[in-house]
Design an enzyme around this catalytic site. Sequence first.
Site, short mmCIF file in Angstrom:
data_model
loop_
_atom_site.label_atom_id
_atom_site.label_comp_id
_atom_site.label_asym_id
_atom_site.label_seq_id
_atom_site.Cartn_x
_atom_site.Cartn_y
_atom_site.Cartn_z
N LYS A 47 37.84 -2.39 -17.23
CA LYS A 47 36.89 -1.75 -16.26
C LYS A 47 37.83 -1.55 -14.86
O LYS A 47 37.56 -0.55 -14.13
CB LYS A 47 35.94 -3.08 -15.60
CG LYS A 47 34.93 -3.37 -16.76
CD LYS A 47 34.12 -4.67 -16.68
CE LYS A 47 33.10 -4.85 -17.55
NZ LYS A 47 32.25 -3.60 -17.91
N TRP A 71 25.78 -11.01 -18.94
CA TRP A 71 27.28 -11.67 -19.56
C TRP A 71 27.20 -13.08 -19.27
O TRP A 71 27.72 -13.73 -20.03
CB TRP A 71 28.53 -10.84 -18.99
CG TRP A 71 28.23 -9.35 -19.40
CD1 TRP A 71 28.10 -8.20 -18.66
CD2 TRP A 71 28.44 -8.73 -20.80
NE1 TRP A 71 28.16 -7.02 -19.28
CE2 TRP A 71 28.14 -7.29 -20.61
CE3 TRP A 71 28.48 -9.22 -22.09
CZ2 TRP A 71 28.14 -6.38 -21.60
CZ3 TRP A 71 28.46 -8.31 -23.08
CH2 TRP A 71 28.26 -7.01 -22.87
N ASP A 123 34.78 -15.44 -15.00
CA ASP A 123 34.93 -14.05 -15.60
C ASP A 123 35.23 -12.90 -14.64
O ASP A 123 34.10 -12.81 -13.75
CB ASP A 123 33.69 -13.93 -16.33
CG ASP A 123 33.65 -12.41 -17.07
OD1 ASP A 123 34.51 -11.68 -16.89
OD2 ASP A 123 32.67 -12.22 -17.95
#
Length: 363
Positions: free
Chosen positions: A198, A104, A174
């Site tokens: 998540k 990511w 992030d």
Amino acid sequence: MKYKKKYNFSAGPGMLPQDALDAASEAVLDYENNGMSILEMSHRSQSVIDLMNNTTSLARELLSIPDNFHILWLQGGASTQFSMIPMNLLSDEQTADYTDTGLWADKAIDEAKAFGLVNVASSTKEFIYNHINKDLEQSPKAIYLHITSNNTIYGTQWKSFPNTLNPNGFIVADMSSDIFSRKIDFNSFGLIYAGAQKNMGPAGVTMVIIRDNILGKINRHIPTMFDYNTHINKKSAFNTPPVSAIFVVNRTLSWLKELGGVDIIEDRNKIKSEKLYQEIERNSIFKCPVNKEDRSQMNVPFIFTEKRDENKFLQFCADRGLMTLKGHRSVGGFRASIYNAMPLEGIDALVAAMQDYESLHSK
């Protein structure tokens, strides 16, 4: 109808607190005795406005977010933020530092290149991201330093956050897979973003926490929907927000507050992860491929010590109600995602399964 509860070790959508699930099931039928489902209610209604405000207040309280930070509830997932961040913060001739610590992070780097200069300050791609390189080669004039605080696929996590070389720079992070799992000192941050699916709710909403003095400095046209100021000015309701997803976030944060907050859950997360890592180290047929000092408290990858049939172990676990333990397709093996809502009993059940499997299959 009563359901047999299984332990969901998925990396996302992750396990949610039962309190949040129960509240969601009621709200889908009738939200706060309005005679309407939360799925049907206008985002302009007072009930939903109150919900949005309360969710923001809960987030601010739990993370001790300073008043000079805005909290936004947006759509498009964390992946949209890969573009939205440099679009709003980085001009064509300016540089941003990025750390490459996983898939990511790598995607965020690629997106940022469309808006300005990108300096990859560190990378562990050649090592299949099995550790975090903390020896950064930063650009002296970088506007911001981007990190991925926890790497869901590879199971690494920043235990402490780096400093920016530029004294006027700030960190962009992030935090999709470890937000609300530990305390955060906001002094060095300019922007934090996190997909909800998540650790704080279902897919469909993304939280963005942004300092008020870093915007409005870019001389480019920003499309209305991709301009942070659009959503700040309209309190995350410029367009129809994902109300039902925000509701579940609200109830998840309420559950966390009732537990005692981030301090308490951070201690619980340490106990859970340490117990699982200790079993992996003890067990003769499993090992963890991640350097010890960088091991995540949220996502625990492990593999066999020698070639074995992974599907047999996955089925062995599934028969015990231990679900979605398969590792990401890019790395294989196994991965236990043990977010806030995973109880210690789930860890105990997995540890017992690993011990039983060792007894059956060790030489």
